[in-house]
Design an enzyme around this catalytic site. Sequence first.
Site, mmCIF file in Angstrom:
data_model
loop_
_atom_site.group_PDB
_atom_site.id
_atom_site.type_symbol
_atom_site.label_atom_id
_atom_site.label_comp_id
_atom_site.label_asym_id
_atom_site.label_seq_id
_atom_site.Cartn_x
_atom_site.Cartn_y
_atom_site.Cartn_z
ATOM 1 N N HIS A 94 50.407 52.158 37.191
ATOM 2 C CA HIS A 94 49.171 52.330 36.417
ATOM 3 C C HIS A 94 48.043 52.700 37.377
ATOM 4 C CE1 HIS A 94 45.665 51.358 33.943
ATOM 5 N NE2 HIS A 94 46.471 51.550 32.907
ATOM 6 N N GLU A 142 47.495 59.673 32.050
ATOM 7 C CA GLU A 142 46.169 59.118 31.784
ATOM 8 C C GLU A 142 45.177 59.609 32.839
ATOM 9 O OE1 GLU A 142 46.335 54.808 29.926
ATOM 10 O OE2 GLU A 142 47.205 54.794 31.916
#
Length: 223
Positions: A94, A142
């Site tokens: 992430h 993302e």
Amino acid sequence: MRKMGVVIINFKAYKEGFGKRALELAKIAENVASRCDEYVGIAVSFLDLPVIAREVSIDVYAQHVDAVGFGSHTGRINADMIAEYGAKGSLVNHSERRLKLADIEFNVSRLRELGLTSVVCTNNVPTTAAAAALNPDFVAVEPPELIGSGIPVSKAEPEVVENSVKAAKEVNKSVRVLCGAGITTHEDYVKALELGAEGVLLASGVVKAEDQKRALEELVGLL
């Protein structure tokens, strides 16, 4: 009729998604999942994972695992540990918990060996293609500048979603592509699917919403 989309909610380290409130939100997600046509999973903190995995029927993911096995690794939590406590899989790399390429590969491989699902996060088209080559179950693109912004990547940078899907599929036809960053509404979700993504990875749009249940219901089209 479109196939089932994927919604994974990352609780991050938000106060609204920790401890008792995490369990409450997990049960909200379970309830909404039972009433909609989408797959709903949640990514929770290590401390909450064992309890929540026992208490709900939906899939529960770790937010990160360390690229180590068992041994002299003080303070580390590996894939084997989350497997023992009922995790479905883990997010990997992430943007708030970046890893080296070798560590991403280690985690994807070990999660696969354990029968767990890997969701590798990326930030642009080239990294999405590179991640797809490691054969994870999912790649979630993302753009970091849009995370938590309320500005959906599916609107602000639709070409990133389209080109990421194309790049990933050219490398690995079986990998599934999600998109994240700024996703908050059903319109954002549908747009992501129209651009070729198979679902979304989101956090604040649900976790920090004033009415979490209503926010998730709206996202999946129940309102």
